[in-house]
Design a protein around this motif. Sequence first.
Motif, mmCIF file in Angstrom:
data_model
loop_
_atom_site.group_PDB
_atom_site.id
_atom_site.type_symbol
_atom_site.label_atom_id
_atom_site.label_comp_id
_atom_site.label_asym_id
_atom_site.label_seq_id
_atom_site.Cartn_x
_atom_site.Cartn_y
_atom_site.Cartn_z
ATOM 1 N N ARG A 123 0.821 -1.216 0.000
ATOM 2 C CA ARG A 123 0.000 0.000 0.000
ATOM 3 C C ARG A 123 0.856 1.269 0.000
ATOM 4 O O ARG A 123 0.478 2.288 0.572
ATOM 5 C CB ARG A 123 -0.992 -0.020 1.167
ATOM 6 C CG ARG A 123 -1.831 -1.293 1.137
ATOM 7 C CD ARG A 123 -2.926 -1.313 2.128
ATOM 8 N NE ARG A 123 -4.031 -0.446 1.714
ATOM 9 C CZ ARG A 123 -5.186 -0.390 2.335
ATOM 10 N NH1 ARG A 123 -5.391 -1.148 3.389
ATOM 11 N NH2 ARG A 123 -6.140 0.414 1.928
ATOM 12 N N THR A 124 2.025 1.157 -0.618
ATOM 13 C CA THR A 124 2.894 2.329 -0.740
ATOM 14 C C THR A 124 2.746 2.975 -2.116
ATOM 15 O O THR A 124 3.301 4.043 -2.355
ATOM 16 C CB THR A 124 4.373 1.940 -0.553
ATOM 17 O OG1 THR A 124 4.652 0.795 -1.369
ATOM 18 C CG2 THR A 124 4.689 1.597 0.881
ATOM 19 N N GLU A 163 0.048 4.229 -3.745
ATOM 20 C CA GLU A 163 -0.743 5.453 -3.839
ATOM 21 C C GLU A 163 0.043 6.668 -3.331
ATOM 22 O O GLU A 163 0.059 7.706 -4.004
ATOM 23 C CB GLU A 163 -2.081 5.310 -3.111
ATOM 24 C CG GLU A 163 -2.993 6.494 -3.401
ATOM 25 C CD GLU A 163 -4.421 6.281 -2.920
ATOM 26 O OE1 GLU A 163 -4.703 5.242 -2.308
ATOM 27 O OE2 GLU A 163 -5.240 7.173 -3.174
ATOM 28 N N PRO A 164 0.728 6.557 -2.163
ATOM 29 C CA PRO A 164 1.552 7.704 -1.758
ATOM 30 C C PRO A 164 2.640 8.046 -2.780
ATOM 31 O O PRO A 164 2.945 9.219 -2.982
ATOM 32 C CB PRO A 164 2.183 7.243 -0.438
ATOM 33 C CG PRO A 164 1.238 6.227 0.101
ATOM 34 C CD PRO A 164 0.652 5.534 -1.093
ATOM 35 N N ILE A 165 3.195 7.034 -3.448
ATOM 36 C CA ILE A 165 4.214 7.316 -4.471
ATOM 37 C C ILE A 165 3.568 8.038 -5.655
ATOM 38 O O ILE A 165 4.092 9.034 -6.161
ATOM 39 C CB ILE A 165 4.856 5.990 -4.957
ATOM 40 C CG1 ILE A 165 5.765 5.393 -3.882
ATOM 41 C CG2 ILE A 165 5.626 6.185 -6.266
ATOM 42 C CD1 ILE A 165 7.126 6.016 -3.771
ATOM 43 N N LEU A 166 2.399 7.531 -6.083
ATOM 44 C CA LEU A 166 1.721 8.153 -7.225
ATOM 45 C C LEU A 166 1.220 9.559 -6.885
ATOM 46 O O LEU A 166 0.993 10.367 -7.776
ATOM 47 C CB LEU A 166 0.542 7.284 -7.688
ATOM 48 C CG LEU A 166 0.910 5.928 -8.295
ATOM 49 C CD1 LEU A 166 -0.343 5.151 -8.662
ATOM 50 C CD2 LEU A 166 1.796 6.075 -9.511
ATOM 51 N N ALA A 167 1.043 9.815 -5.589
ATOM 52 C CA ALA A 167 0.551 11.139 -5.171
ATOM 53 C C ALA A 167 1.662 12.180 -5.110
ATOM 54 O O ALA A 167 1.401 13.350 -4.857
ATOM 55 C CB ALA A 167 -0.135 11.038 -3.814
ATOM 56 N N LEU A 224 -4.144 1.888 -9.856
ATOM 57 C CA LEU A 224 -4.777 2.031 -8.541
ATOM 58 C C LEU A 224 -6.069 1.222 -8.418
ATOM 59 O O LEU A 224 -6.431 0.797 -7.330
ATOM 60 C CB LEU A 224 -5.114 3.499 -8.275
ATOM 61 C CG LEU A 224 -3.984 4.372 -7.761
ATOM 62 C CD1 LEU A 224 -4.455 5.803 -7.661
ATOM 63 C CD2 LEU A 224 -3.508 3.876 -6.410
#
Lengths: 307, 271
Positions: free
Chosen positions: B117-118, B120-124, B267
């Motif tokens: 679950r890392t 989404e933070p990377i894509l953000a 995602l």
Amino acid sequence: MIEAEGLSKSFEGRPAIAGLTFRVPEGQTCALLGPNGAGKTTTVRVLLGLLQPSAGRARVADCELPASDAVGARLRAQAGLLTEAPGCYDRMSGRENLELFGRLYGLDGAALRTGVEHWLRRLELWEARDRAFGTWSKGMKQRLALIRAVLHQPRVLFLDEPTAGLDPAGAREVRDLIAEFRREGRTILLCTHNLSEAEALADLVGILRQRLLAFGSPASLRAAPTGLVVQLAGQPDRVAEGLRALPVVRQCAQHGDGLQLILEDVRRDTPGVVREIVRQGGEVLAVRPAGDSLEEVYLRAVREDPA
Amino acid sequence: MNRAVLGLFLRKELRDVRSNRQLWPAYLLLPAVAVGLPVLLLGLLPLLADPVQAARDPGIAILIESVSHDAGLSGATLAERIARLVLRDFGMFYLLIGVVLASSAAALALVREKEQRTLEPILATPLRDRDLLLAKLVAAVVPALVVAWGSLLAGSLAGALAGRWRTGAWILPTAGNWVAWLLLAPALASVAALIALRASARFTDVPGATQFTGLVVVPLALVLVVLLGRPAMASPAVGGLGALGVSLLALALFAGNLRRFRREEILTRWR
């Protein structure tokens, strides 16, 4: 500022959000409330440019959506995201996680080092900084994820369930921090199930269930008071009987040693009703107007929604 | 291209390999084979170059026949010619190390981020699609090539020593070997890694991505290794042309991956 106009997103023809139109002015906090699957996370992802809207448009931190890769990157540089799960690397230490994400947000050198140290100390994670993230408690992980979201000083913050799964003390700490971000003038979109959290932190509240069922300030969403709660020192049943006979009292219910009254016009009728209670020998301890709480507004909106 | 981001992801992946003991066997076993197998084969040289054995074993007879007619093999004795053949053909194994390790790492590159679950933070973050893909590619290919080239240096040294022991001659890598190892190996590893990276973006579970890579990507890359490796080892010019062709294929695959890269799909798509 966050602005959405007719924003919709469908997955394989199934709408996740439909026709969202709202505006969160610069520096204000908006809480999105809604049951599970209402589209809160999808809304955040669309507003951050991670998902392309199926219809409608939005504007976040002066960037238009839908956005190209370059505009999306510019938007994301000005926004911080706290995902529902902390989403940090278990094998890396807390400090290494922050340094990695800080660099991805363009921080470097002394600014990064001092920023990381400042936040780790402030959120009481400094002692654990070099321990592997996977060994941290849930509350510590959530606080680190919050630091990651604000480390680069974003204009807009998207916080998805920031206090989910935290103990009361941890939740309080996170709420205090959000309140501080709000005072610093950041625009915040907060997704939560916690109504009291929304009431305490938000300037605006949206009730979401694919569509926006209600949107406005917490005060405007709560209906104007329609009744009174009267607390008496014993014997409310005798007083209740007399009050029910009054033409201005529409409803009178007894709750323990108190009475809940619905009146024709609270402002006009309250003094007369209180006089009547005293006349009947009731000893009044407290009187307060009663209206819909945000919880009642929320439950009614969700219940009345045909979806 | 953001070089800082490339370095960042490279360091992160290296740290992950270092701290994840499950990955160690792959990174240790292949180099061990690369060093041990040529020594073992050259140890058997007296048996392989023995005309009496050839009369009993058709396999040895075919080997002796083929080295006698291979113009690319020089050598004063039959044993020396066989030793050169063994070391030349074994050189393909070093190409394979790069392909296997790079595709394995690339297969995990995105799907493991999803699982942890890392992603989404990377894509953000403001990371551009191109930088993210390139960083993931480099983080998969560079460690694989470091292991492959380290193995070939150790394996070549071991092979040269074993050849000297068995034939009295120093049998060193040819120009074709070097062209294949230095130019063809990175190109082949990149092609395999890019296909595995695409799979990693589409799969939502680590076993699915690794099975696909093991069952589809590695065998396909193996075909390329065999088709191009042997002629490349024999001729530097062929090796150079092969490396150019595979590099162009890698560029086309990268462009295709970039065009098809959808944050949304990564995602939300379930396979």
